[in-house]
Design an enzyme around this catalytic site. Structure first.
Site, PDB file in Angstrom:
ATOM      1  N   GLY A   1      -2.710  -1.707  -7.262  1.00  0.00           N
ATOM      2  CA  GLY A   1      -1.360  -2.488  -7.444  1.00  0.00           C
ATOM      3  C   GLY A   1      -1.752  -3.802  -8.182  1.00  0.00           C
ATOM      4  O   GLY A   1      -2.875  -4.345  -8.618  1.00  0.00           O
TER       5      GLY A   1
ATOM      6  N   HIS B   1       0.686  -1.161   0.033  1.00  0.00           N
ATOM      7  CA  HIS B   1       0.045  -0.015  -0.103  1.00  0.00           C
ATOM      8  C   HIS B   1       0.760   1.164   0.103  1.00  0.00           C
ATOM      9  O   HIS B   1       0.629   2.131  -0.785  1.00  0.00           O
ATOM     10  CB  HIS B   1      -0.856  -0.119   1.276  1.00  0.00           C
ATOM     11  CG  HIS B   1      -1.829  -0.991   1.493  1.00  0.00           C
ATOM     12  ND1 HIS B   1      -1.711  -2.105   2.451  1.00  0.00           N
ATOM     13  CD2 HIS B   1      -2.889  -1.432   0.430  1.00  0.00           C
ATOM     14  CE1 HIS B   1      -2.756  -2.952   1.993  1.00  0.00           C
ATOM     15  NE2 HIS B   1      -3.571  -2.427   1.167  1.00  0.00           N
TER      16      HIS B   1
END
Ligand code: PAF
Length: 286
Positions: free
Chosen positions: A147, A37
């Site tokens: 991601g 993250h």
């Protein structure tokens, strides 16, 4: 770093930056943050003048028997990590701010969302598309970063943004892995010590499959070997192990890989679901 809980406060900050000619990058998250993250925020900072991270555990992307109520949460640690990563603003709304009483709209993405994780989690991508659409409308960023661990999610979001003519760039960040190669995931926290050891084999097996495919080995025997290797490593419950086109998740033929592709895997280890994917960079030329 400011923390805001309402769409109004989010927009006030973002509009202020925009009036000063600054661009905005958004990193959407569900909290329980790890280095993967943090890398989204780093990418947002590199791509835009200001970064916003959202923290919202989105109930609409969890099925009835999934881990919504036990999803890991550590708000203090999340804020510390975001601050250290140079995040400018955190948007952490309450569920009623996002889904007020009477809410009844959802976004569906058809084919892309029906395969791989969409086959076993039919509610999932509709929930993701709906929340991401809302976050993009709430924040109105120039760029949003997702991601590559959730590679199918990335493609679903790109499709939605294109199909709905949304004026935002979607950027991707490479998978961040633990030292033994396990893809970082908030759900790794659920693994027992034994499961954690088994989990480390997942990336090795799909990397090996990708390497064989790059050498020109055929898809079916390669995947059969990989399934056997996963079983040998201790994975009793393989949801899927597939090779698909990297751009559109199209199924590949039975022979050698002739286009840009990825090996995709999802396994259930005890009560924990793990996903990972690996690029097949060359394939046999057409
Ligand atoms: O990838 C995630 O953490 C979530 O699916 C997202 C994109 C924040 C939407 O809730």
């Amino acid at each position: 770093m400011r923390v805001v809980r309402t769409i109004k406060a989010l927009r006030a900050s973002v509009d202020g930056w925009r009036k000063n000619g600054q661009t905005i990058g958004l990193a959407p998250t569900m909290g329980a943050l790890h280095d993967g993250h943090v890398s989204l925020v780093t990418h947002a900072n590199n791509l835009a003048d200001r970064s916003v991270a959202s923290i919202f555990v989105n109930p609409r992307q969890f099925g009835p028997r999934e881990d919504l109520t036990t999803y890991p949460c550590d708000a203090a640690s999340d804020l510390e990590k975001l601050n250290a990563a140079g995040c400018d603003l955190v948007f952490a709304p309450a569920p009623t701010e996002v889904y007020p009483p009477g809410f009844q709209t959802s976004i569906g993405v058809d084919t892309l969302a029906s395969v791989l994780c969409g086959a076993s989690r039919p509610h999932f991508f509709g929930g993701v598309a709906t929340i991401v659409c809302k976050l993009l409308n709430q924040c109105r960023p120039d760029v949003a970063v997702f991601g590559e661990k959730d590679y199918q999610q990335l493609l679903v979001i790109r499709r939605m943004v294109k199909d709905l003519d949304m004026d935002v760039a979607i950027a991707s960040a490479p998978i961040v892995r633990e030292k033994d190669g396990l893809a970082m995931s908030s759900r790794n926290a659920y693994l027992t010590d034994v499961e954690r050891q088994i989990a480390a084999s997942l990336n090795r097996v799909i990397a090996e499959a990708a390497a064989r495919l790059e050498q020109g080995d055929e898809v079916e025997p390669t995947l059969n070997n990989s399934r056997a290797a996963l079983a040998e490593a201790g994975f009793e419950n393989i949801d899927y192990l597939e090779v698909r086109g990297a751009e559109d998740l199209s199924p590949l033929g039975l022979g050698a890989v002739k286009q840009s592709a990825r090996v995709f895997a999802a396994v259930n280890l005890g009560s924990t679901r793990l996903i990972d994917n690996w690029p097949v960079t060359s394939g046999t030329s057409v």
